[in-house]
Design an enzyme around this catalytic site. Structure first.
Site, PDB file in Angstrom:
ATOM      1  CG  HIS A   1     -37.526 -16.303  -4.795  1.00 60.09           C
ATOM      2  ND1 HIS A   1     -36.745 -15.209  -5.105  1.00 60.09           N
ATOM      3  CD2 HIS A   1     -38.656 -16.163  -5.505  1.00 60.09           C
ATOM      4  CE1 HIS A   1     -37.396 -14.441  -5.955  1.00 60.09           C
ATOM      5  NE2 HIS A   1     -38.554 -14.991  -6.220  1.00 60.09           N
TER       6      HIS A   1
ATOM      7  CG  ASP B   1     -33.464 -14.802  -4.489  1.00 55.71           C
ATOM      8  OD1 ASP B   1     -33.664 -16.030  -4.504  1.00 55.71           O
ATOM      9  OD2 ASP B   1     -34.326 -13.967  -4.789  1.00 55.71           O
TER      10      ASP B   1
ATOM     11  N   GLY C   1     -43.487 -13.954 -11.395  1.00 51.47           N
ATOM     12  CA  GLY C   1     -43.159 -14.827 -12.524  1.00 51.47           C
ATOM     13  C   GLY C   1     -41.920 -14.356 -13.265  1.00 51.47           C
ATOM     14  CG  ASN C   2     -40.826 -10.403 -14.983  1.00 52.24           C
ATOM     15  OD1 ASN C   2     -41.840  -9.719 -14.963  1.00 52.24           O
ATOM     16  ND2 ASN C   2     -40.166 -10.672 -16.100  1.00 52.24           N
ATOM     17  CB  SER C   3     -38.778 -14.633  -9.628  1.00 54.04           C
ATOM     18  OG  SER C   3     -39.145 -13.704  -8.669  1.00 54.04           O
TER      19      SER C   3
ATOM     20  CG  LEU D   1     -14.733  -7.950   6.641  1.00 52.70           C
ATOM     21  CD1 LEU D   1     -14.516  -6.468   6.396  1.00 52.70           C
ATOM     22  CD2 LEU D   1     -13.428  -8.698   6.391  1.00 52.70           C
ATOM     23  N   GLY D   2     -16.595 -10.126  10.554  1.00 52.04           N
ATOM     24  CA  GLY D   2     -16.485 -10.417  11.975  1.00 52.04           C
ATOM     25  C   GLY D   2     -16.512  -9.188  12.855  1.00 52.04           C
TER      26      GLY D   2
ATOM     27  CG  LEU E   1     -17.724  -1.417   9.708  1.00 56.02           C
ATOM     28  CD1 LEU E   1     -17.641  -1.262   8.203  1.00 56.02           C
ATOM     29  CD2 LEU E   1     -16.468  -0.866  10.357  1.00 56.02           C
TER      30      LEU E   1
END
Lengths: 615, 365
Positions: A73, A105, A188-190, A247-248, A251
């Protein structure tokens, strides 16, 4: 957000000064030693912290040639593949986007040195699985874009939890197996680094639980674990726009009061898991070697792996005779992104609350600025930056060609084998002779190739490039999954390299590969697993996936095996290669195991490879 | 050797010992976490609509499954659930509520389901310890933001006791129920779902229960506080006599505990609308208006019988219970925007709330 003006900061110093001066004299020497140690760690790692100026976030260098990790991002906010980054040495560097993991991300970028050959300071990758709740950590980065000289801000706090799962917030962006910290994380730490107290990189800071406190630290921040990123890193380095896995099946938890959760399969779509026998109401017992205890834990585990990886699962069911059957098998992971792409006409999902740059207009990318990084960018569908994929292809093919260069053998190829055929003859198999010929211009039109095979006295032939071949012929011999086609594709790779694959040819990063074991009864996938470099190809209407040794020895670059898909929704023909020996021009395998679905088709021992130059 | 010499020598030895002790750069609290976490439980109960979370935290105070937590709306349910540190889960019921201390005691299981040998905090021991001084390092354990479910461990945060002081807080527009001494911490501990979690020393010794999300009455800033485990306050009973209530008392008396004052139910001063709603025979009756008191705020706002109240200031009120819950957060003289459905159309009306009448209108229970 409360602006921190210089006036406020001055007040802070006035308040702190008496404390600071008192501190020098009568402090417990142990505390002083701890503080000195902490300062030493901070000073050691600080030079690797990046201020991503275009996009307004942070990052961290992980190699001396300038590769750096940040958040997707952050790069998304940079609105283009070319960006500027600041380092604590006070300089601004040109940088280019290399690879993307949008779901996780994460983005990989590369900083360009000021002079060719200059190296960068970089952080050492740690082992985030060793981290425990209660450990101290250091977050570094560029919150509120405070530092004009790119000296990162450092915050210090506890690891509040490990292996956390955070639901996607209206987007696909899901934080799986992340590290929860009370170390202060702010806008800003991102993309900035989270270090352990040994100064090892253990995560990339990216998200917080903000809710009602505004977009600032509320005591709960999240970092993407470095161990998850390590699984994706080879794909990121290959310039891929990677995908996470599913996995398709769905659960659900089924449990009794006072008991532990059982994860039961509800709904299953056409997938490798379904082909491997998983059915509705089966209990999923373990995934990738981990016993399953909760849906969150399963999602955490699944989030660690890229699409396409093959990993072991164990599932269990009660059969008609009320007996419990337990099955262990390998499953190929499918992606998560394709089916969830926004429908035409719908606006793209908005970003969730995260400590990144604020909302921005989602107009297209800005035109590329005039930067030396432009030369390192090549757009292509499915890739973040195809330039880096080409680099990885070249490097891998160079290693591959050390084992033999068959570029001149453009004529017919003949392969004579004896071995054991299992298909159609039961589990004990049958000793057979199997010979194959690939004629470069053997087709009816005298231009295109023809593949012929004689297996146990039965004749097969295939024109791989002909549109008129029946689907069954393309899969010949029966129950092999398309061995004739696979051998044709193999010769394409040996003779022509990248040029042998007309539709596409790309590096696919690193994936687990499972060479056959001597003992067929015990799968023991964990022990068999080797990590292999992958090439992905498409030619003659079929997909290929090629696995190369990445061992740090003389086998590096050797082809371990390959898979050829006649149809992406079916099982591939798997060919495992072993017993490499010198033939003219290089080394070729002398033992082949061919598998299709859950079964071995045949084990073949090569008596002779014959290859001709064009007449 | 005289006494002075030997003392000096002893001092020297001590100094050397200090200097030689290998200083581990940064001590991890992982061991403390491992020790504390099994004594905490995740609570899941009522709530889930806007602004009110349906999850909380509690601490085990006995080996057979008594849980101490903060009294809150999540307990207003027949379906209270507890997730243990090992991933097992149980139903739970409320045993006692102490309205002045704003704490509740719960019990895991029922007649059929019994638990035993659980790890727990010894409240008797913890209550004997004097309050710790401001400046003491502490750890906070809770299931804030519902980050953990099942066997996932609680979130741990670090901080320092900033003050030991009387609480002057409010929730929304309510005054906080508890008005005794609290530990104020410098870390952001009082997040959604954290109430009922444990504040401990850095060795994991229990100091208090993490409180609710409150704002300071004076500064309107969020307060991060915990109710000390040895909290005791003096209350005036209905007959005018004074008595002391304490956490220790409720934990020791369990089912026999009888609060000395009525449950405050965390209500505001109450407001009057003049709306008379339909009878509420089933659990989720939608808030249809049965009648409107003439001259009341509802009458002035031209509300009519058969109007369905859908939103109060943007908060969806799906049933009569929620209607009362949401409205109880308002003060007299506040204006409130109601969105109502009349003749299949949504309309907005504005209502100025009044003080409750001495005699409660019929719709108010």
């Amino acid at each position: 957000m409360i602006p921190l003006s210089p006036k406020h900061l001055c007040w802070l110093f006035v308040v702190l000064l008496p404390v600071l001066s008192a501190h020098g004299e009568d402090l417990d020497p142990r505390i002083r030693k701890m503080e000195e140690e902490r300062i030493r760690v901070i000073q050691a790692v600080q030079p690797s912290v990046v201020a991503v100026l275009t996009g307004g976030g942070s990052g961290v260098l992980i190699s001396e040639d300038g590769y750096a990790l940040t958040n997707f991002h952050v790069t998304e906010a940079a609105r283009g593949p070319v960006m500027k980054c600041g380092l604590p040495d006070g300089n601004v560097y040109d940088a280019v986007l290399v690879g993307l993991d949008k779901v996780g991300d994460v983005a990989l970028i590369k900083l360009l040195p000021k002079k060719p050959g200059d190296t960068f300071p970089f952080a050492k990758l740690g082992d985030s699985d060793k981290l425990q709740a209660g450990d101290w950590s250091l977050a570094m980065g560029n919150p509120f874009l405070l530092a004009n000289d790119f000296t990162p801000t450092v915050t210090y706090g506890l690891v509040s939890g490990v292996h956390r799962y955070q639901y996607p917030e209206g987007t696909l962006l899901e934080y799986t197996d992340c590290i929860q910290i009370d170390t202060s994380i702010n806008p800003g730490n991102s993309g900035g680094p989270l270090f352990n107290m040994q100064g090892e990189l253990i995560g990339i800071n990216g998200r917080g639980s903000f809710e009602k406190r505004g977009r600032v630290n509320s005591g709960v921040g999240y970092a993407i674990s470095i161990n998850q990123i390590k699984n994706f890193l080879p794909q990121l380095k290959a310039g891929l726009d990677t995908d996470h896995a599913s996995l398709g099946f769905r659960l659900e938890t089924d449990d009794e009061e006072g008991g532990l959760a059982k994860l039961i399969v509800k709904q299953i779509i056409s997938s490798d898991a379904m082909r491997r026998g998983v059915d509705v109401d089966d209990q999923l017992v373990s995934f990738a070697g981990h016993r399953l205890r909760s849906v969150n834990q399963f999602k955490n585990l699944l989030g660690l792996y890229p699409k396409g990886w093959r990993l072991p699962i164990v599932y269990r069911r009660v059969n008609d005779k009320k007996q419990i059957e337990t099955h262990e098998t390998l499953v190929r992971l499918m992606g998560v992104q394709r089916q969830e792409l926004p429908q035409p006409g719908q606006p793209p999902p908005g970003p969730g609350p995260r400590p990144g740059p604020g909302p921005r207009p989602r107009s297209g990318e800005a035109p590329l600025p005039d930067s030396p990084a432009r030369k390192l960018y090549k757009p292509k569908d499915g890739f973040a930056n195809y330039y880096f994929n080409e680099l990885e292809q070249e490097r891998l093919l160079k290693a591959f060609h050390k084992h033999g260069d068959f570029g001149k053998a453009t004529g017919d190829w003949i392969l004579r084998t004896t071995g054991t055929l299992y298909a159609g003859v039961g589990s004990r198999g049958k000793r057979v002779v199997a010979d194959f010929t690939i004629r470069s211009k053997g087709a009816r039109d005298r231009q295109n190739p023809l593949v012929q095979g004689i297996v146990d006295g039965l004749d097969y032939s295939l024109e791989p490039l002909s549109d008129e071949e029946k689907p069954a012929t393309r899969r010949d011999p029966p129950d092999s999954g398309g061995l004739l086609m696979a051998l044709y594709q193999y010769r394409q790779l040996l003779v022509y390299g990248a040029k042998g694959f007309v539709t596409s040819f790309s590096h696919g990063g690193v994936e687990p590969f499972y060479p056959p074991s001597e003992d067929q009864t015990k799968p023991d996938y964990a022990k068999r697993r080797v990590d292999a470099e992958v090439l992905r190809t498409r030619h003659a209407g079929v997909d290929g996936k090629w696995y190369f040794s990445k061992n740090n020895d003389e086998t590096a670059g050797q082809l371990l095996g390959f898979e050829i898909w006649l149809d992406p929704d079916e099982d591939p023909c798997e060919v495992y290669l072993a017993d490499y020996k010198d033939v003219g021009g290089g080394r070729l395998p002398h033992r082949l195991e061919i598998r299709f679905g859950d079964k071995v088709y045949a084990n073949l021992v090569v008596n002779a490879w014959k290859k001709e130059e064009s007449k | 050797m005289n006494t002075r010499q030997s003392l000096a020598l002893a001092a020297l030895c001590l100094l050397t010992a200090v200097a030689l002790t290998p200083t581990k750069a940064e001590e991890s609290f992982a061991h403390t976490c491992d020790h504390v976490n099994p004594k905490l439980v995740k609570l899941f109960g009522a709530g889930g609509f806007r602004g009110l979370q349906s999850y909380g935290t509690g601490i085990l105070v006995s080996p057979d499954g008594y849980i101490l937590t903060v009294n809150s709306h999540i307990l207003n349910t027949q379906d209270l659930r507890v997730h243990m540190a090992d991933g097992t889960h149980y139903p739970a019921k409320v045993v006692a509520i102490e309205p002045e201390l704003d704490v509740a005691l719960l019990k895991i299981g029922d007649n059929k389901l019994k638990v035993e040998d659980l790890p727990y905090f010894d409240v008797v021991e913890a209550a004997k310890r004097p309050p710790v001084e401001p400046g003491t390092g502490v750890l906070a354990f809770s299931n804030q933001f519902q980050i953990a479910t099942r066997d996932e461990p609680m979130s741990v945060q670090h901080g320092v006791i900033a003050a030991y002081s009387k609480l002057y807080g409010r929730i929304g527009i309510f005054e906080a129920t508890y008005k005794g001494d609290v530990y104020v911490v410098d870390a952001i501990t009082n997040n959604p779902g954290a109430a009922g979690g444990a504040l401990t020393t850095r060795k994991g010794e229990l100091l208090g229960l993490i409180g609710k999300e409150l704002r300071n009455e004076l500064t309107n800033t969020w307060i991060n506080y915990a109710i000390p485990i040895n909290a005791r306050i003096t209350v005036t009973q209905a007959d005018g006599k004074e008595a002391t209530v304490s956490i220790l008392d409720i934990v020791e008396k369990k089912e026999q505990y009888k609060p000395l004052t009525p449950n405050k139910k965390n209500e505001g001063p109450g407001v009057y609308t003049g709306i008379i709603l339909v009878a509420d025979p089933v659990e989720r009756t939608p808030p249809y208006i049965e009648d409107v008191v003439p001259g009341s705020p509802a009458d002035k706002a031209k509300l009519r019988p058969d109007d369905l109240i859908v939103y109060i200031d943007g908060v969806l009120v799906g049933d009569i219970h929620t209607f009362h819950e949401v409205l109880s957060r308002y003060h007299p003289n506040q204006t409130v925007k109601l969105e109502i459905q009349r003749d299949r159309k949504l309309q907005t009306v504005t209502l100025t709330l009044e003080k409750p009448k001495p005699k409660k209108p019929a719709a108010k229970k």
